[in-house]
Write a protein that holds these residues in place. Structure first.
Motif, PDB file in Angstrom:
ATOM      1  N   ASN A 244       0.828  -1.210   0.000  1.00 48.07           N
ATOM      2  CA  ASN A 244       0.000   0.000   0.000  1.00 48.07           C
ATOM      3  C   ASN A 244       0.859   1.255   0.000  1.00 48.07           C
ATOM      4  OD1 ASN A 244       1.038  -0.256   2.566  1.00 48.07           O
ATOM      5  ND2 ASN A 244      -0.849   0.354   3.626  1.00 48.07           N
ATOM      6  N   VAL A 245       2.141   1.105  -0.368  1.00 49.42           N
ATOM      7  CA  VAL A 245       3.076   2.222  -0.236  1.00 49.42           C
ATOM      8  C   VAL A 245       2.647   3.439  -1.062  1.00 49.42           C
ATOM      9  CG1 VAL A 245       4.645   1.517  -2.100  1.00 49.42           C
ATOM     10  CG2 VAL A 245       5.528   2.790  -0.124  1.00 49.42           C
ATOM     11  N   ASP A 246       1.933   3.214  -2.156  1.00 50.82           N
ATOM     12  CA  ASP A 246       1.533   4.320  -3.026  1.00 50.82           C
ATOM     13  C   ASP A 246       0.180   4.922  -2.646  1.00 50.82           C
ATOM     14  OD1 ASP A 246       3.830   4.044  -4.655  1.00 50.82           O
ATOM     15  OD2 ASP A 246       2.877   2.391  -5.733  1.00 50.82           O
ATOM     16  N   THR A 247      -0.564   4.244  -1.782  1.00 44.92           N
ATOM     17  CA  THR A 247      -1.925   4.692  -1.485  1.00 44.92           C
ATOM     18  C   THR A 247      -2.195   4.947  -0.007  1.00 44.92           C
ATOM     19  OG1 THR A 247      -2.682   2.389  -1.319  1.00 44.92           O
ATOM     20  CG2 THR A 247      -2.835   3.455  -3.489  1.00 44.92           C
ATOM     21  N   VAL A 248      -1.296   4.540   0.862  1.00 50.51           N
ATOM     22  CA  VAL A 248      -1.531   4.649   2.308  1.00 50.51           C
ATOM     23  C   VAL A 248      -1.695   6.110   2.729  1.00 50.51           C
ATOM     24  CG1 VAL A 248       0.941   4.682   2.843  1.00 50.51           C
ATOM     25  CG2 VAL A 248      -0.696   3.890   4.576  1.00 50.51           C
ATOM     26  N   GLU A 249      -2.564   6.341   3.679  1.00 53.45           N
ATOM     27  CA  GLU A 249      -2.806   7.689   4.182  1.00 53.45           C
ATOM     28  C   GLU A 249      -1.773   8.052   5.235  1.00 53.45           C
ATOM     29  OE1 GLU A 249      -6.810   7.983   5.538  1.00 53.45           O
ATOM     30  OE2 GLU A 249      -7.687   7.550   3.569  1.00 53.45           O
ATOM     31  N   LYS A 250      -1.565   9.350   5.404  1.00 52.86           N
ATOM     32  CA  LYS A 250      -0.573   9.861   6.337  1.00 52.86           C
ATOM     33  C   LYS A 250      -0.791   9.303   7.742  1.00 52.86           C
ATOM     34  CE  LYS A 250       1.227  14.182   8.264  1.00 52.86           C
ATOM     35  NZ  LYS A 250       1.128  15.670   8.238  1.00 52.86           N
ATOM     36  N   GLY A 251       0.316   8.803   8.329  1.00 55.55           N
ATOM     37  CA  GLY A 251       0.259   8.300   9.696  1.00 55.55           C
ATOM     38  C   GLY A 251      -0.154   6.847   9.815  1.00 55.55           C
ATOM     39  N   HIS A 252      -0.512   6.207   8.703  1.00 53.52           N
ATOM     40  CA  HIS A 252      -0.926   4.809   8.734  1.00 53.52           C
ATOM     41  C   HIS A 252       0.235   3.911   8.306  1.00 53.52           C
ATOM     42  CE1 HIS A 252      -5.296   5.321   9.451  1.00 53.52           C
ATOM     43  NE2 HIS A 252      -5.043   6.529   8.949  1.00 53.52           N
ATOM     44  N   PRO A 253       0.240   2.633   8.754  1.00 55.04           N
ATOM     45  CA  PRO A 253       1.383   1.754   8.471  1.00 55.04           C
ATOM     46  C   PRO A 253       1.430   1.264   7.034  1.00 55.04           C
ATOM     47  CG  PRO A 253      -0.271   0.593   9.757  1.00 55.04           C
ATOM     48  CD  PRO A 253      -0.711   2.019   9.706  1.00 55.04           C
ATOM     49  N   VAL A 254       2.664   1.093   6.562  1.00 57.85           N
ATOM     50  CA  VAL A 254       2.937   0.589   5.220  1.00 57.85           C
ATOM     51  C   VAL A 254       3.233  -0.914   5.313  1.00 57.85           C
ATOM     52  CG1 VAL A 254       4.554   0.707   3.273  1.00 57.85           C
ATOM     53  CG2 VAL A 254       3.857   2.805   4.460  1.00 57.85           C
ATOM     54  N   TYR A 255       2.757  -1.675   4.336  1.00 63.33           N
ATOM     55  CA  TYR A 255       3.097  -3.097   4.267  1.00 63.33           C
ATOM     56  C   TYR A 255       3.646  -3.412   2.882  1.00 63.33           C
ATOM     57  CZ  TYR A 255      -1.498  -3.586   1.967  1.00 63.33           C
ATOM     58  OH  TYR A 255      -2.582  -3.461   1.130  1.00 63.33           O
ATOM     59  N   GLY A 256       4.374  -4.502   2.794  1.00 60.87           N
ATOM     60  CA  GLY A 256       4.917  -4.911   1.509  1.00 60.87           C
ATOM     61  C   GLY A 256       5.210  -6.402   1.500  1.00 60.87           C
ATOM     62  N   GLU A 257       4.886  -7.049   0.403  1.00 61.79           N
ATOM     63  CA  GLU A 257       5.105  -8.488   0.243  1.00 61.79           C
ATOM     64  C   GLU A 257       6.251  -8.733  -0.731  1.00 61.79           C
ATOM     65  OE1 GLU A 257       2.666 -12.465  -1.306  1.00 61.79           O
ATOM     66  OE2 GLU A 257       2.000 -10.457  -1.853  1.00 61.79           O
ATOM     67  N   ASN A 258       7.077  -9.707  -0.394  1.00 63.62           N
ATOM     68  CA  ASN A 258       8.111 -10.224  -1.295  1.00 63.62           C
ATOM     69  C   ASN A 258       9.304  -9.283  -1.448  1.00 63.62           C
ATOM     70  OD1 ASN A 258       8.813 -12.561  -2.755  1.00 63.62           O
ATOM     71  ND2 ASN A 258       8.455 -11.495  -4.693  1.00 63.62           N
ATOM     72  N   LEU A 259       9.698  -8.623  -0.380  1.00 62.05           N
ATOM     73  CA  LEU A 259      11.006  -7.972  -0.371  1.00 62.05           C
ATOM     74  C   LEU A 259      12.073  -9.056  -0.392  1.00 62.05           C
ATOM     75  CD1 LEU A 259      10.588  -5.232   2.376  1.00 62.05           C
ATOM     76  CD2 LEU A 259      11.005  -4.808  -0.035  1.00 62.05           C
ATOM     77  N   LYS A 260      13.164  -8.805  -1.091  1.00 58.87           N
ATOM     78  CA  LYS A 260      14.275  -9.762  -1.164  1.00 58.87           C
ATOM     79  C   LYS A 260      15.425  -9.230  -0.333  1.00 58.87           C
ATOM     80  CE  LYS A 260      16.922 -12.468  -4.542  1.00 58.87           C
ATOM     81  NZ  LYS A 260      17.136 -12.702  -5.993  1.00 58.87           N
ATOM     82  N   VAL A 261      15.966 -10.073   0.548  1.00 60.90           N
ATOM     83  CA  VAL A 261      16.985  -9.635   1.504  1.00 60.90           C
ATOM     84  C   VAL A 261      18.233 -10.499   1.386  1.00 60.90           C
ATOM     85  CG1 VAL A 261      17.531  -9.338   3.950  1.00 60.90           C
ATOM     86  CG2 VAL A 261      15.250  -8.769   3.117  1.00 60.90           C
ATOM     87  N   HIS A 262      19.401  -9.843   1.407  1.00 60.96           N
ATOM     88  CA  HIS A 262      20.685 -10.533   1.448  1.00 60.96           C
ATOM     89  C   HIS A 262      21.384 -10.195   2.770  1.00 60.96           C
ATOM     90  CE1 HIS A 262      20.633 -11.361  -2.924  1.00 60.96           C
ATOM     91  NE2 HIS A 262      20.209 -10.114  -3.070  1.00 60.96           N
ATOM     92  N   ILE A 263      22.125 -11.153   3.304  1.00 65.18           N
ATOM     93  CA  ILE A 263      23.061 -10.890   4.398  1.00 65.18           C
ATOM     94  C   ILE A 263      24.463 -11.044   3.812  1.00 65.18           C
ATOM     95  CG2 ILE A 263      23.934 -11.608   6.642  1.00 65.18           C
ATOM     96  CD1 ILE A 263      21.149 -12.629   7.310  1.00 65.18           C
ATOM     97  N   ILE A 264      25.226  -9.963   3.841  1.00 68.84           N
ATOM     98  CA  ILE A 264      26.523  -9.909   3.159  1.00 68.84           C
ATOM     99  C   ILE A 264      27.599  -9.668   4.219  1.00 68.84           C
ATOM    100  CG2 ILE A 264      27.821  -8.759   1.314  1.00 68.84           C
ATOM    101  CD1 ILE A 264      25.012  -7.606   0.413  1.00 68.84           C
ATOM    102  N   THR A 265      28.571 -10.557   4.299  1.00 68.69           N
ATOM    103  CA  THR A 265      29.637 -10.419   5.288  1.00 68.69           C
ATOM    104  C   THR A 265      30.998 -10.429   4.612  1.00 68.69           C
ATOM    105  OG1 THR A 265      29.581 -12.811   5.695  1.00 68.69           O
ATOM    106  CG2 THR A 265      28.262 -11.422   7.153  1.00 68.69           C
ATOM    107  N   ASP A 266      32.031 -10.284   5.402  1.00 71.26           N
ATOM    108  CA  ASP A 266      33.395 -10.096   4.910  1.00 71.26           C
ATOM    109  C   ASP A 266      33.762 -11.126   3.837  1.00 71.26           C
ATOM    110  OD1 ASP A 266      35.946  -8.581   5.327  1.00 71.26           O
ATOM    111  OD2 ASP A 266      36.707 -10.589   5.726  1.00 71.26           O
ATOM    112  N   GLY A 267      34.161 -10.635   2.670  1.00 74.82           N
ATOM    113  CA  GLY A 267      34.559 -11.494   1.582  1.00 74.82           C
ATOM    114  C   GLY A 267      33.457 -11.822   0.595  1.00 74.82           C
ATOM    115  N   CYS A 268      32.199 -11.610   0.978  1.00 72.31           N
ATOM    116  CA  CYS A 268      31.096 -11.832   0.044  1.00 72.31           C
ATOM    117  C   CYS A 268      31.050 -10.703  -0.978  1.00 72.31           C
ATOM    118  CB  CYS A 268      29.755 -11.877   0.782  1.00 72.31           C
ATOM    119  SG  CYS A 268      29.547 -13.282   1.890  1.00 72.31           S
TER     120      CYS A 268
END
Length: 280
Positions: A244-268
């Motif tokens: 709802n990031v494009d339509t949410v009203e001011k002060g209301h919570p944002v949600y999102g499905e299917n964010l992709k996350v990496h954990i990157i450490t030394d040497g990666c």
């Protein structure tokens, strides 16, 4: 002026803050067996006699920054460095110092101040010219000095438990790094929400959340390798589904499905354009 290529020949070194230096105590160094003293700052130059210019404009305490990095650089063995701090605008001498340097290092402070004072100036032009033309040139920054580098920056944002509409402000940065948004002190200050919010708004951008005493060394504007004792969190919203990031009203919570996350450490390594990840 030398002709600018589309692919930069120089390197970027973006640091999450509190890198191992004279005035910091890196919490994880007694637990992480891969810890190397001053590992990140040793990447500034390969020849210890090469010139480093430290820009302290972002800091409200430039003398403290000068003392800290003078002690640290001497411990590393650097012999040729100086400090530039301008309040209103840089002078011709500062521009020449940039042109004569092999590494530029932005200290922490306020990323908005760096962009306000530095962007679209002869000093910034000289910096970009060297970055695109010289393969042995490094532009580094820690904390706010790293956050200011992309085309789009977080200039203000909340570290709250929920992502709320109207709790983040994005602006234009120095333009040294394309299609990325950088946040720092990422793990320690709980900034997953605000960087996620930023990339949900700007879905073409890859979010880089730099932990403390952790950095990405970036070549060709996109090939990044992680250095340091902590971790980098990479966040992509390119495959975002329900939100709802494009339509949410001011002060209301944002949600999102299917964010992709990496954990990157030394040497990666990670390609900041394609997202391709390589283990050490």
């Amino acid at each position: 002026m030398k002709e600018r290529t589309t692919t930069p020949k120089g390197k970027l070194l973006i640091i999450g803050g509190k890198e191992d230096r004279d005035d910091t105590d890196v919490e994880i160094k007694n637990k992480n067996e891969d810890f190397i003293p001053h590992e990140i700052l040793k990447l500034l130059i390969s020849n210890k006699e090469n010139r480093i210019e430290v820009i302290t404009t972002a800091s409200a305490e430039p003398e403290s920054m000068r003392d800290t990095y003078t002690k640290t650089f001497k411990e590393i063995g650097y012999t040729n460095f100086g400090f530039i701090h301008f309040v209103d605008k840089a002078i011709d001498e500062d521009v020449q110092r940039i042109k004569n340097s092999k590494a530029i290092f932005f200290t922490g402070g306020d990323q908005n101040v760096i962009c306000e004072k530095f962007k679209d100036t002869p000093l910034c032009d000289a910096l970009k010219e060297k970055y695109f033309a010289e393969d042995d040139f490094v532009i580094a920054g820690t904390s706010a000095g790293a956050m200011c580098m992309p085309e789009i920056i977080i200039c203000e944002g909340e570290d709250g438990e929920a992502i709320l509409e109207n709790d983040i402000t994005l602006a234009s940065g120095l333009g040294l790094l394309s299609r990325c948004i950088v946040d720092t002190h990422f793990v320690h200050r709980g900034r997953f929400g605000r960087l996620s919010h930023a990339v949900m708004i700007k879905r073409e951008c890859f979010g880089i959340g730099l932990g403390e005493d952790t950095a990405l060394l970036i070549e060709e504007g996109k090939r990044a390798i992680c250095k340091g004792s902590g971790m980098v969190i990479g966040i992509s919203a390119k495959d975002l589904e329900k939100t709802n990031v494009d339509t949410v009203e001011k002060g209301h919570p944002v949600y999102g499905e299917n964010l992709k996350v990496h954990i990157i450490t030394d040497g990666c390594s990670i390609d900041l354009e394609s997202g391709a990840f390589t283990a050490p």
